[in-house]
Design a protein around this motif. Structure first.
Motif, PDB file in Angstrom:
ATOM      1  N   ARG A  10       4.990   1.150   9.492  1.00 15.41           N
ATOM      2  CA  ARG A  10       5.368   1.696   8.211  1.00 15.41           C
ATOM      3  C   ARG A  10       4.547   2.504   7.778  1.00 15.41           C
ATOM      4  O   ARG A  10       3.332   2.617   7.905  1.00 15.41           O
ATOM      5  CB  ARG A  10       5.416   0.439   7.203  1.00 15.41           C
ATOM      6  CG  ARG A  10       5.789   0.638   6.020  1.00 15.41           C
ATOM      7  CD  ARG A  10       5.332  -0.508   4.920  1.00 15.41           C
ATOM      8  NE  ARG A  10       5.573  -0.234   3.422  1.00 15.41           N
ATOM      9  CZ  ARG A  10       4.804  -0.853   2.766  1.00 15.41           C
ATOM     10  NH1 ARG A  10       4.359  -1.841   2.835  1.00 15.41           N
ATOM     11  NH2 ARG A  10       4.953  -0.707   1.228  1.00 15.41           N
ATOM     12  N   ILE A  12       2.695   4.303   4.733  1.00 11.89           N
ATOM     13  CA  ILE A  12       2.160   4.029   3.376  1.00 11.89           C
ATOM     14  C   ILE A  12       1.904   5.364   2.642  1.00 11.89           C
ATOM     15  O   ILE A  12       1.123   6.211   3.073  1.00 11.89           O
ATOM     16  CB  ILE A  12       1.023   3.227   3.376  1.00 11.89           C
ATOM     17  CG1 ILE A  12       1.395   1.716   4.314  1.00 11.89           C
ATOM     18  CG2 ILE A  12       0.447   2.690   2.193  1.00 11.89           C
ATOM     19  CD1 ILE A  12       0.011   1.087   4.684  1.00 11.89           C
ATOM     20  N   GLU A  13       2.749   5.333   1.281  1.00  7.81           N
ATOM     21  CA  GLU A  13       2.281   6.422   0.890  1.00  7.81           C
ATOM     22  C   GLU A  13       1.172   6.344  -0.217  1.00  7.81           C
ATOM     23  O   GLU A  13       0.650   5.362  -0.375  1.00  7.81           O
ATOM     24  CB  GLU A  13       3.610   6.588  -0.388  1.00  7.81           C
ATOM     25  CG  GLU A  13       4.998   6.844   0.363  1.00  7.81           C
ATOM     26  CD  GLU A  13       6.099   6.862  -0.616  1.00  7.81           C
ATOM     27  OE1 GLU A  13       5.978   6.432  -1.726  1.00  7.81           O
ATOM     28  OE2 GLU A  13       7.228   7.019  -0.296  1.00  7.81           O
ATOM     29  N   ASN A 127      -2.734  -4.665  -3.961  1.00 12.01           N
ATOM     30  CA  ASN A 127      -3.512  -4.313  -2.792  1.00 12.01           C
ATOM     31  C   ASN A 127      -3.899  -2.800  -3.016  1.00 12.01           C
ATOM     32  O   ASN A 127      -2.996  -1.929  -3.380  1.00 12.01           O
ATOM     33  CB  ASN A 127      -2.679  -4.306  -1.723  1.00 12.01           C
ATOM     34  CG  ASN A 127      -3.234  -3.839  -0.340  1.00 12.01           C
ATOM     35  OD1 ASN A 127      -3.443  -2.633  -0.180  1.00 12.01           O
ATOM     36  ND2 ASN A 127      -3.752  -4.989   0.543  1.00 12.01           N
ATOM     37  N   ARG A 129      -4.377  -0.288  -1.224  1.00 13.27           N
ATOM     38  CA  ARG A 129      -3.731   0.783  -0.378  1.00 13.27           C
ATOM     39  C   ARG A 129      -2.185   0.637  -0.516  1.00 13.27           C
ATOM     40  O   ARG A 129      -1.395   2.031  -0.331  1.00 13.27           O
ATOM     41  CB  ARG A 129      -4.059   0.392   1.276  1.00 13.27           C
ATOM     42  CG  ARG A 129      -5.655   0.336   1.509  1.00 13.27           C
ATOM     43  CD  ARG A 129      -5.721  -0.052   2.866  1.00 13.27           C
ATOM     44  NE  ARG A 129      -5.498   1.072   3.994  1.00 13.27           N
ATOM     45  CZ  ARG A 129      -4.406   1.117   4.556  1.00 13.27           C
ATOM     46  NH1 ARG A 129      -3.554  -0.047   4.699  1.00 13.27           N
ATOM     47  NH2 ARG A 129      -3.959   2.022   5.365  1.00 13.27           N
ATOM     48  N   THR A 130      -1.717  -0.414  -0.506  1.00  7.24           N
ATOM     49  CA  THR A 130       0.006  -0.307  -0.560  1.00  7.24           C
ATOM     50  C   THR A 130       0.472  -0.545  -2.133  1.00  7.24           C
ATOM     51  O   THR A 130       1.534  -0.289  -2.302  1.00  7.24           O
ATOM     52  CB  THR A 130       0.480  -1.549   0.071  1.00  7.24           C
ATOM     53  OG1 THR A 130      -0.007  -2.902  -0.669  1.00  7.24           O
ATOM     54  CG2 THR A 130       0.081  -1.681   1.584  1.00  7.24           C
ATOM     55  N   GLU A 132       0.975  -3.056  -3.718  1.00 12.72           N
ATOM     56  CA  GLU A 132       1.818  -4.197  -3.574  1.00 12.72           C
ATOM     57  C   GLU A 132       1.173  -5.505  -3.804  1.00 12.72           C
ATOM     58  O   GLU A 132      -0.150  -5.248  -4.076  1.00 12.72           O
ATOM     59  CB  GLU A 132       2.698  -4.064  -2.563  1.00 12.72           C
ATOM     60  CG  GLU A 132       3.719  -3.066  -2.518  1.00 12.72           C
ATOM     61  CD  GLU A 132       4.337  -2.883  -0.952  1.00 12.72           C
ATOM     62  OE1 GLU A 132       3.966  -3.695  -0.254  1.00 12.72           O
ATOM     63  OE2 GLU A 132       5.290  -2.073  -1.037  1.00 12.72           O
ATOM     64  N   ARG A 205       8.189   5.874  -7.559  1.00  9.61           N
ATOM     65  CA  ARG A 205       7.845   6.574  -6.122  1.00  9.61           C
ATOM     66  C   ARG A 205       8.705   7.633  -5.756  1.00  9.61           C
ATOM     67  O   ARG A 205       8.215   8.536  -5.314  1.00  9.61           O
ATOM     68  CB  ARG A 205       7.873   5.111  -5.197  1.00  9.61           C
ATOM     69  CG  ARG A 205       6.793   4.296  -5.317  1.00  9.61           C
ATOM     70  CD  ARG A 205       6.910   3.389  -4.157  1.00  9.61           C
ATOM     71  NE  ARG A 205       5.895   2.100  -4.149  1.00  9.61           N
ATOM     72  CZ  ARG A 205       4.612   2.222  -3.536  1.00  9.61           C
ATOM     73  NH1 ARG A 205       4.291   3.213  -2.902  1.00  9.61           N
ATOM     74  NH2 ARG A 205       3.778   1.228  -3.598  1.00  9.61           N
TER      75      ARG A 205
END
Length: 465
Positions: A10, A12-13, A127, A129-130, A132, A205
């Motif tokens: 996946r 990750i932006e 999180n 990094r994500t 989420e 996003r």
């Protein structure tokens, strides 16, 4: 039939080349770090609730057990108490309630990024990094283990790990040592975007990912040029779910307009391509053929345009042979002059500015921006283009996100001061003397002292002295 499963990882932006999260990406989405005061308040609330649950154990059970332990026979002393059953019930109740409270906290933190204290203070954990949910094991269990380990050193441990460590975050995102171990980040869901509002997060996003001006280099044209000699400049006009509606200016006389596909350079099927002539490109009419001269009549000598030539002495005036007579056309009916209409654009300038004039912009917030050098470009996170020389990017705070990352520019061009729309989503409007004129993307419009530029929900007044 063999089915192939796509096992691609996946994407990750918002990560840099080393896989580390970029704070500016989270800021562009509208996420705001949790304020220090509310972080401490949330921790204090949770500690007080846990202390309240533990009160029966601390006030009743613990003193009784301590007194029995000091007796010569602790077991007999404890068994001989008349309130032994009450002590067992209170101790069991405190233990069960404390365990349930901590378990619910862990589940809510791992699944929804919220605890009791964070819910009351409007904070959420994600999180880092994500952006989420943080996850149960690392995001919740590891975080609480680090916070529990700090209790081994009374007062100093919690003060350092929980209260003071957010102040020493090298990235200035307010992350404590527990956050660093759990790879989490605490954000403010009241003043900023709630990361668990799926609809708003998805729109944010997409807005960042599809920003037409979020490029650092000049990209090739996606439209088909009119002439095969050059591609011309690509001008984005609009966008939708199928692609980008744009125009390519390949020759001075024609503009090709059509929806293009990112896979090939041909217009998308089903959408016609229109060639519109330039508004002032009018072809010269072909000269009418002159009738032949009769026999014996010499051809006239070449005469310079505009010269007056007198007829020669004794020469008879020659006229062309008569044409077939046609019925005389009726004279055109007089046309009444049209009623004057209101001007669609702002009135012209009285005195254009000079290159030596001092230019400044005053925002609606009261901030003043001095325009020096080649000019300034404004937006949430503006970037200069390939043709900008000595142009300074000036970020403008916009809580409503009505301004694009690169919205418009105020430039000095050939001794003039011009406003240039950079293809923003909501556009820019020049207001002069009560009249308004929408700025076209890529077309500079000269401004004068006192003009107002409205962009998104913000506006700025031009001052030229």
């Amino acid at each position: 039939m063999i089915w192939e499963i796509d096992e691609r990882a996946r994407t990750i932006e918002g990560l840099d080349g080393a896989g580390r999260p970029r704070p500016e990406y989270a800021a562009s989405l509208g996420l705001i770090r949790a304020p220090y005061g509310r972080r401490v308040l949330a921790t204090v609330i949770e500690a007080l609730v846990l202390l309240l649950v533990q009160l029966p154990m601390l006030l009743v059970v613990l003193p009784a057990v301590t007194g029995a332990a000091l007796d010569a026979d602790p077991v007999a002393a404890l068994a001989g108490r008349d309130d032994l059953v009450l002590l067992i019930v209170l101790g069991a109740a405190s233990s069960v309630l404390s365990t349930a409270f901590v378990l619910v906290q862990l589940i809510l933190l791992g699944r929804r990024g919220v605890t009791l204290g964070k819910a009351l203070t409007g904070l959420r954990t994600v999180n880092v990094r994500t952006l989420e949910r943080p996850g149960f094991w690392r995001g919740a269990v590891v975080r609480y283990l680090v916070m529990g380990a700090s209790m081994l050193v009374p007062l100093v441990g919690p003060l350092l790990v929980i209260a003071l460590s957010p102040l020493f975050d090298p990235a200035r995102r307010g992350r404590s040592w527990a956050d660093l171990a759990a790879a989490t980040w605490l954000v403010d869901a009241r003043r900023g975007l709630n990361p668990y509002d799926e609809k708003r997060m998805r729109i944010a996003r997409k807005t960042v990912a599809t920003d037409l001006l979020d490029v650092k280099t000049e990209l090739p044209s996606l439209a088909t040029p009119v002439a095969p000699t050059g591609a011309g400049a690509y001008v984005p006009l609009a966008r939708n779910k199928g692609g980008v509606l744009g125009a390519v200016r390949s020759t001075p006389g024609n503009v090709v307009i059509g929806e293009t596909d990112a896979v090939d350079d041909e217009p998308r099927s089903g959408i016609p391509t229109m060639v519109a002539p330039a508004p002032f490109a009018t072809p010269d009419p072909a000269p009418a053929a002159e009738p032949p001269l009769p026999a014996g009549v010499p051809a006239p000598a070449a005469v310079a345009p505009g010269a007056i030539v007198a007829p020669a002495a004794g020469a008879a005036a020659w006229s062309p042979p008569p044409l077939l007579e046609e019925p005389a056309a009726a004279p055109p009916a007089p046309v009444a002059p049209a009623a004057p209409q209101a001007a669609a654009s702002v009135p012209p300038m009285a005195t254009p500015p000079t290159a030596s004039d001092a230019v400044a912009l005053t925002l609606d917030s009261g901030d003043t921006i001095a325009v020096s050098g080649g000019g300034v470009v404004l937006g949430r996170a503006p970037a200069t283009g390939p043709g900008d020389v000595d142009v300074l990017p000036v970020p403008v705070v916009d809580p409503t996100r009505s301004i694009s990352k690169t919205h418009w520019a105020l430039l000095r061009q050939d001794g003039r001061v011009v406003a240039l729309e950079r293809g923003s989503t909501n556009g820019s409007v020049l207001v002069r003397g009560g009249a308004e004129q929408a700025l076209e993307p890529g077309r500079p419009v000269e401004v004068r002292d006192g003009d107002t530029i409205r962009f998104g929900d913000r506006h700025a007044v031009v001052a030229i002295r």
